[in-house]
Design an enzyme around this catalytic site. Structure first.
Site, mmCIF file in Angstrom:
data_model
loop_
_atom_site.group_PDB
_atom_site.id
_atom_site.type_symbol
_atom_site.label_atom_id
_atom_site.label_comp_id
_atom_site.label_asym_id
_atom_site.label_seq_id
_atom_site.Cartn_x
_atom_site.Cartn_y
_atom_site.Cartn_z
ATOM 1 N N HIS A 146 -1.358 -12.789 18.740
ATOM 2 C CA HIS A 146 -1.563 -12.981 20.177
ATOM 3 C C HIS A 146 -2.439 -11.858 20.716
ATOM 4 C CE1 HIS A 146 1.983 -10.457 19.597
ATOM 5 N NE2 HIS A 146 1.612 -9.832 20.696
ATOM 6 N N HIS A 185 -3.208 -9.620 24.196
ATOM 7 C CA HIS A 185 -2.755 -9.235 25.532
ATOM 8 C C HIS A 185 -3.969 -9.171 26.464
ATOM 9 C CE1 HIS A 185 1.305 -7.584 24.401
ATOM 10 N NE2 HIS A 185 0.726 -7.565 23.213
HETATM 11 P P1 AMP Z 1 3.136 -7.019 20.616
HETATM 12 O O1 AMP Z 1 3.726 -5.634 20.720
HETATM 13 O O2 AMP Z 1 1.646 -7.002 20.715
HETATM 14 O O3 AMP Z 1 3.654 -7.773 19.416
HETATM 15 O O4 AMP Z 1 3.605 -7.752 21.934
HETATM 16 C C1 AMP Z 1 4.597 -8.725 21.999
HETATM 17 C C2 AMP Z 1 4.716 -9.103 23.440
HETATM 18 O O5 AMP Z 1 5.406 -10.330 23.522
HETATM 19 C C3 AMP Z 1 5.496 -8.102 24.292
HETATM 20 O O6 AMP Z 1 4.653 -7.628 25.346
HETATM 21 C C4 AMP Z 1 6.678 -8.914 24.819
HETATM 22 O O7 AMP Z 1 7.001 -8.586 26.149
HETATM 23 C C5 AMP Z 1 6.176 -10.331 24.695
HETATM 24 N N1 AMP Z 1 7.220 -11.334 24.510
HETATM 25 C C6 AMP Z 1 8.228 -11.325 23.628
HETATM 26 N N2 AMP Z 1 8.984 -12.433 23.734
HETATM 27 C C7 AMP Z 1 8.415 -13.178 24.719
HETATM 28 C C8 AMP Z 1 8.732 -14.435 25.319
HETATM 29 N N3 AMP Z 1 9.787 -15.167 24.920
HETATM 30 N N4 AMP Z 1 7.927 -14.892 26.307
HETATM 31 C C9 AMP Z 1 6.873 -14.167 26.718
HETATM 32 N N5 AMP Z 1 6.518 -12.980 26.182
HETATM 33 C C10 AMP Z 1 7.282 -12.486 25.215
#
Ligand code: AMP
Ligand code: ZN
Length: 111
Positions: free
Chosen positions: A104, A106
């Site tokens: 993903h 950001h």
């Molecule tokens: P990363 O550290 O780049 O893997 O970021 C993962 C992101 O996913 C974090 O910013 C979380 O807040 C977000 N996240 C985790 N679970 C969910 C969810 N169910 N819906 C939306 N965002 C999520």
């Protein structure tokens, strides 16, 4: 044929509609939704629809679709939140800060 999904992956479950998410837009290859742990208002994620763990796992076409959707997300954030700036970042592996191991991007408004 091995399906490109994982049953217990949180973002696969969002893509399949099994978990709630505030979806902003989608196309054939990507889904954009609000980050549940938003750093700032308007923090959006662009996730690949197929399960790939990281950037290294993406074929060129998916990598292109991801960045195209990141640009679309940035334009939407710009229009709605009028931030002073927008950061785009994408973590690959725990050592890089990745916590959800489904690729993903950001898209994060900054003030
Ligand atoms: P990363 O550290 O780049 O893997 O970021 C993962 C992101 O996913 C974090 O910013 C979380 O807040 C977000 N996240 C985790 N679970 C969910 C969810 N169910 N819906 C939306 N965002 C999520
Ligand atoms: Zn997944």
């Amino acid at each position: 044929m091995k399906e490109k999904r994982e049953d217990n992956c949180v973002f696969c479950r969002i893509v399949r509609g099994e978990l709630p998410a505030t979806v902003v837009f989608e196309d054939e290859a990507t889904l954009a939704f609000m980050d549940i742990g938003s750093v700032n208002p308007g923090h959006m994620l662009v996730a690949a629809k197929p399960h790939v763990a990281n950037l290294q796992g993406m074929e060129a076409e998916l990598a292109g679709a991801m960045f195209r959707s990141a640009a679309r997300a940035a334009k939407a954030i710009e229009a709605v939140f009028r931030p002073a700036g927008i950061s785009v970042y994408q973590a690959n592996g725990a050592a890089a800060g990745q916590t959800v191991f489904h690729a993903h991007i950001h898209v994060l408004p900054r003030w």
